[in-house]
Design an enzyme around this catalytic site. Structure first.
Site, PDB file in Angstrom:
ATOM      1  N   ASP A  52       8.412  12.570  46.652  1.00  0.00           N
ATOM      2  CA  ASP A  52       9.230  11.453  47.115  1.00  0.00           C
ATOM      3  C   ASP A  52       8.353  10.251  47.476  1.00  0.00           C
ATOM      4  O   ASP A  52       8.855   9.178  47.818  1.00  0.00           O
ATOM      5  CB  ASP A  52      10.166  11.866  48.264  1.00  0.00           C
ATOM      6  CG  ASP A  52       9.422  12.398  49.464  1.00  0.00           C
ATOM      7  OD1 ASP A  52       8.179  12.482  49.431  1.00  0.00           O
ATOM      8  OD2 ASP A  52      10.090  12.734  50.471  1.00  0.00           O
ATOM      9  N   SER A  53       7.018  10.421  47.335  1.00  0.00           N
ATOM     10  CA  SER A  53       6.109   9.273  47.448  1.00  0.00           C
ATOM     11  C   SER A  53       6.396   8.267  46.333  1.00  0.00           C
ATOM     12  O   SER A  53       5.884   7.146  46.374  1.00  0.00           O
ATOM     13  CB  SER A  53       4.648   9.727  47.397  1.00  0.00           C
ATOM     14  OG  SER A  53       4.430  10.568  46.277  1.00  0.00           O
ATOM     15  N   ASP A  91      10.340  17.172  44.948  1.00  0.00           N
ATOM     16  CA  ASP A  91      10.683  17.011  46.371  1.00  0.00           C
ATOM     17  C   ASP A  91      12.184  16.836  46.553  1.00  0.00           C
ATOM     18  O   ASP A  91      12.798  16.003  45.863  1.00  0.00           O
ATOM     19  CB  ASP A  91      10.009  15.748  46.936  1.00  0.00           C
ATOM     20  CG  ASP A  91       8.664  16.026  47.559  1.00  0.00           C
ATOM     21  OD1 ASP A  91       8.362  17.194  47.868  1.00  0.00           O
ATOM     22  OD2 ASP A  91       7.897  15.052  47.737  1.00  0.00           O
ATOM     23  N   GLU A 190      -0.332  18.731  55.203  1.00  0.00           N
ATOM     24  CA  GLU A 190      -0.756  17.330  55.091  1.00  0.00           C
ATOM     25  C   GLU A 190      -1.386  16.851  56.393  1.00  0.00           C
ATOM     26  O   GLU A 190      -0.807  16.990  57.477  1.00  0.00           O
ATOM     27  CB  GLU A 190       0.466  16.455  54.730  1.00  0.00           C
ATOM     28  CG  GLU A 190       0.092  14.986  54.554  1.00  0.00           C
ATOM     29  CD  GLU A 190       1.147  14.164  53.829  1.00  0.00           C
ATOM     30  OE1 GLU A 190       2.125  14.735  53.301  1.00  0.00           O
ATOM     31  OE2 GLU A 190       0.978  12.926  53.794  1.00  0.00           O
TER      32      GLU A 190
HETATM   33  O1  KIV Z   1       5.587  13.025  48.042  1.00  0.00           O
HETATM   34  C1  KIV Z   1       4.384  13.340  47.948  1.00  0.00           C
HETATM   35  O2  KIV Z   1       3.598  12.743  47.219  1.00  0.00           O
HETATM   36  C2  KIV Z   1       3.918  14.470  48.751  1.00  0.00           C
HETATM   37  C3  KIV Z   1       2.443  14.707  48.788  1.00  0.00           C
HETATM   38  C4  KIV Z   1       1.803  13.757  49.709  1.00  0.00           C
HETATM   39  C5  KIV Z   1       2.124  16.103  49.120  1.00  0.00           C
HETATM   40  O3  KIV Z   1       4.689  15.143  49.351  1.00  0.00           O
END
Ligand code: KIV
Length: 272
Positions: A52-53, A91, A190
């Site tokens: 979700d980044s 995610d 994290e």
């Molecule tokens: O959304 C993402 O990129 C993440 C990573 C930071 C593990 O959850």
């Protein structure tokens, strides 16, 4: 062991467990689009996280909270079309699983049906355990995410290292044990102290993937755009940059503009 087992035709959750047992570290990166996913899969990455980044690096939001389930599904489908070998984890976004375990199950089913991904990832421990269990009971592999969980940024108020205090560290270990007990195949940790990661790795048998969580983790994950240097304004201590793509892309664009302006492009061979 230096590089990933290229003989594996498809990485599964079982393969990750075997890698951990054999001491082979697991390499995981984010991807949100077809072209990037294809490159990193062909380079033999073990796990691709449709994180979700994407809310930050694709859409420019300050947090991961605004991204929707429909948008995650769009990114997930794009990645799945490109990937042959890597395990693909998507995610579940903020607001798609915290309300109830039924909502969580529906969201996870949509992701699995509409993207064709291999697993989902949820942030949190005890407080979301019913949701995790319900998703697992439908036969959907779940990855946990503890420590700095960005969907809770408004509760934390800051992106500093988590679980430096005893109570939070103890809860994190308990949560990791609980996530393993209900059947998660792995956990992302994290931004926590490296010593705490060591303790978690000793407390559970499932693969632990770290981001800013030190060398004891069974594998590492980074956001692709950070490690190739397209996000120069983001420089946490844990981030190693493997390329400076902002320079590469910026220079290519400047040369292109110059060639167009000077009428060097297109030349006689570049036209019909
Ligand atoms: O959304 C993402 O990129 C993440 C990573 C930071 C593990 O959850």
């Amino acid at each position: 062991m230096k590089s990933s087992k290229t003989s594996i035709t498809k990485v599964t959750t079982q393969v990750l467990r075997e890698m951990k047992n054999h001491g082979e570290k697991i390499a995981m990166l984010t991807a949100y689009d077809y072209s990037t996913a294809k490159i990193i899969d062909q380079a033999n990455i073990d796990v691709i996280l449709v994180g979700d980044s994407a809310a930050n690096v694709m859409a420019g939001h300050a947090t991961t909270l605004p991204i929707t389930l429909d948008q995650m599904i769009y990114h997930g489908r794009s990645v799945v079309r490109a990937v042959k070998r890597a395990l693909i984890v998507v995610d579940l976004p903020f607001g798609s699983y915290q309300g109830s375990s039924k909502e969580a199950l529906n969201s996870a089913i949509r992701v699995m049906k509409e993207t064709g991904a291999d697993a989902v990832k949820l942030e949190g421990g005890e407080e979301i355990i019913e949701s995790v269990q319900r998703i697992l009971s439908a036969g959907i592999p779940v990855m946990g995410h503890l420590g700095l969980t960005p969907q809770s940024i408004n509760k934390f108020g800051t992106y500093v290292v988590r679980a430096t205090e005893k109570a939070e560290a103890e809860k994190l270990i308990k949560d990791a044990i609980l996530l393993q007990k209900v059947g998660c195949f792995g956990i992302v940790l994290e931004k926590i102290p490296a010593k705490l990661t060591q303790k978690v790795v000793k407390s559970v048998d499932i693969p632990i993937i770290g981001i800013g969580a030190g060398a004891a983790a069974d594998g590492q994950v980074l956001v692709f755009h950070d490690m190739v240097g397209t996000t120069q304004d983001f420089s946490p201590r844990f981030l190693r940059r493997y390329a400076n793509l902002d320079d590469v892309i910026g220079n290519a664009v400047r040369r292109y503009i110059d060639d167009v302006k000077t009428q060097d492009y297109p030349n006689s061979k570049e036209q019909y």
